[in-house]
Design an enzyme around this catalytic site. Structure first.
Site, PDB file in Angstrom:
ATOM      1  CG  ASP A 129      45.707  57.747  42.198  1.00 58.23           C
ATOM      2  OD1 ASP A 129      45.200  58.721  41.580  1.00 58.23           O
ATOM      3  OD2 ASP A 129      45.306  57.360  43.298  1.00 58.23           O
ATOM      4  CE  LYS A 164      46.824  40.260  33.166  1.00 60.84           C
ATOM      5  NZ  LYS A 164      48.282  40.282  33.161  1.00 60.84           N
ATOM      6  CG  ASP A 215      40.686  54.286  40.702  1.00 62.50           C
ATOM      7  OD1 ASP A 215      41.296  55.319  41.021  1.00 62.50           O
ATOM      8  OD2 ASP A 215      39.877  53.714  41.463  1.00 62.50           O
ATOM      9  CG  ASP A 267      50.833  42.550  33.383  1.00 65.56           C
ATOM     10  OD1 ASP A 267      50.300  43.028  32.355  1.00 65.56           O
ATOM     11  OD2 ASP A 267      51.186  41.366  33.447  1.00 65.56           O
ATOM     12  CE1 TYR A 292      36.797  50.009  40.329  1.00 68.31           C
ATOM     13  CE2 TYR A 292      36.680  52.384  40.114  1.00 68.31           C
ATOM     14  CZ  TYR A 292      37.403  51.239  40.378  1.00 68.31           C
ATOM     15  OH  TYR A 292      38.729  51.338  40.701  1.00 68.31           O
TER      16      TYR A 292
END
Ligand code: NAD
Length: 359
Positions: free
Chosen positions: A251, A191, A247, A223, A140
């Site tokens: 959620d 990852k 992020d 994943d 970001y």
């Protein structure tokens, strides 16, 4: 008597209603636990745009910097959708202005609200996890970023995922310290099978873990973590991850609980932290005494625990919330058959009674 300076940023929509409840609860619990909270309200979000033209006026930021902790409601609403300055820009300004690099989001499935989850009761009963997300680095913020012209009239979109060792180290320490007061398990999510930045992440997290021998460290690819959160979420205690992965996963973890009106969060840096519910300003129910104040009240508990290290007071709030739920009181968003529906104000009164009974 110990005195703390607390800035209250109620914001917009249901913000002022739920903040009123949280303030009363904080005042009561501070009396119970023999410390003093000095509250100062400041304009923020849409309310501040109306007053000053800016979502985060300089005076509000200064006030926040000078306090021990900040309790934030929520900002935004359709009134400001077409305004050149958006209330949500105030949130970003606050994060960067206070250097808030760690975002902590607990996802707790309370026994009284198991039915609110879309997953099977046996999967979610007992879920109690904390996502620790890095908030100021990664994809970001990494440079270069933008949309750039290329040869043959084509354009290329670019974001850069980047982390320095010190950025990884400081967020890792937040996760390991949090785990020490929980079930002492950190799952670091990356990852590393594909991304170089993740390989450095894994190396630094493993190095920091040596300073916390009482905490167990696992590594998981992002994943796989997304799948495990749905398959068997009880395996997690603290999930430590970078900005983008956090992020998405926070959620996903929130949805395990099924009730957005119950979820608090904390954003921490070197200075004062900001404590706020995960939900927004809910303009559709604002001013109708229908909001669930419990996410705001649980954010106040995080303020006491993480922000002021007043852990006994934080525990009293947690117990009061459990007690009113046990007594069957529910706001509309978490209402179920056989329970007693109450409004925002009445829920606050029940909490104050529970706090008084609890001592
Ligand atoms: P929202 O979280 O405000 O509302 C989503 C749904 O959940 C609505 O139906 C709402 O009534 C309900 N809800 C939310 N909190 C509740 C509570 N405490 N009690 C009962 N019901 C509750 O999300 P949205 O509708 O997408 O956004 C509304 C505004 O809030 C927008 O302007 C958005 O930008 C802003 N927003 C602000 C924040 C923040 O301040 N941190 C976060 C998210 C959205």
């Amino acid at each position: 008597m110990k005195t703390y300076q607390i800035t209250l940023l109620a914001g917009d929509g249901i913000g002022p209603e739920i903040m009123g409840v949280a303030r009363a609860v904080l005042a009561q619990v501070s009396r119970n636990c023999q410390f003093h909270l000095n509250f100062t309200a400041a304009p923020f979000g849409g309310q501040a745009i109306d007053l000053t033209g800016e979502p985060l006026p300089e005076a509000t930021l200064e006030q926040c910097r000078a306090s021990d902790a900040i309790l934030l409601g929520a900002v935004g609403g359709p009134v400001w959708d077409d305004h050149p300055r958006r209330p949500e820009q105030g949130l970003l300004g606050l994060r960067s202005g206070l250097g808030l690099y760690a975002n902590l989001r607990p996802a707790t499935v309370r026994p009284q609200l198991v039915a609110a989850s879309s997953l099977k009761p046996e999967v979610v009963t007992g879920v109690d996890l904390l996502v620790v997300r890095e908030l100021t680095g990664g994809l970001y913020f990494g440079q270069p970023q933008g949309i750039f012209p290329e040869k043959k009239g084509e354009r290329r979109g670019v974001n850069t995922m980047t982390y320095s060792e010190s950025e990884i180290e400081r967020i890792s320490r937040v996760a390991f310290k949090s785990a020490q007061s929980r079930r002492k398990l950190v799952t670091s999510v990356d990852k590393a099978n594909v991304l170089a930045v993740s390989r450095l992440w894994r190396e630094v997290v493993s190095r920091v873990a040596l300073d916390f021998p009482d905490v167990t460290l696992n590594h998981l690819y992002v994943d796989n973590c997304a799948m495990q959160l749905i398959r068997w979420p009880k395996q997690f205690d603290v999930i430590l991850t970078e900005n983008l992965f956090g992020d998405i996963l926070s959620d996903e973890a929130a949805m395990l609980t099924g009730s957005i009106g119950m979820l608090p969060s904390a954003s921490l840096g070197e200075g004062p932290g900001v404590f706020e519910p995960v939900h927004g300003s809910a303009p559709d129910i604002a001013g109708q005494d229908r909001a669930n104040p419990l996410a705001q009240v649980l954010s106040a508990a995080m303020l006491l625990g993480y922000g002021l290290q007043e852990t006994t007071a934080a525990a009293q709030i947690e117990q009061a919330v459990a007690r009113v739920l046990d007594q069957g009181y529910r706001t509309g968003d978490i209402m179920a058959e056989g329970m007693t529906q109450v409004g925002c104000q009445a829920m606050g009164e029940k909490l104050l009674l529970a706090l008084a009974e609890g001592i």
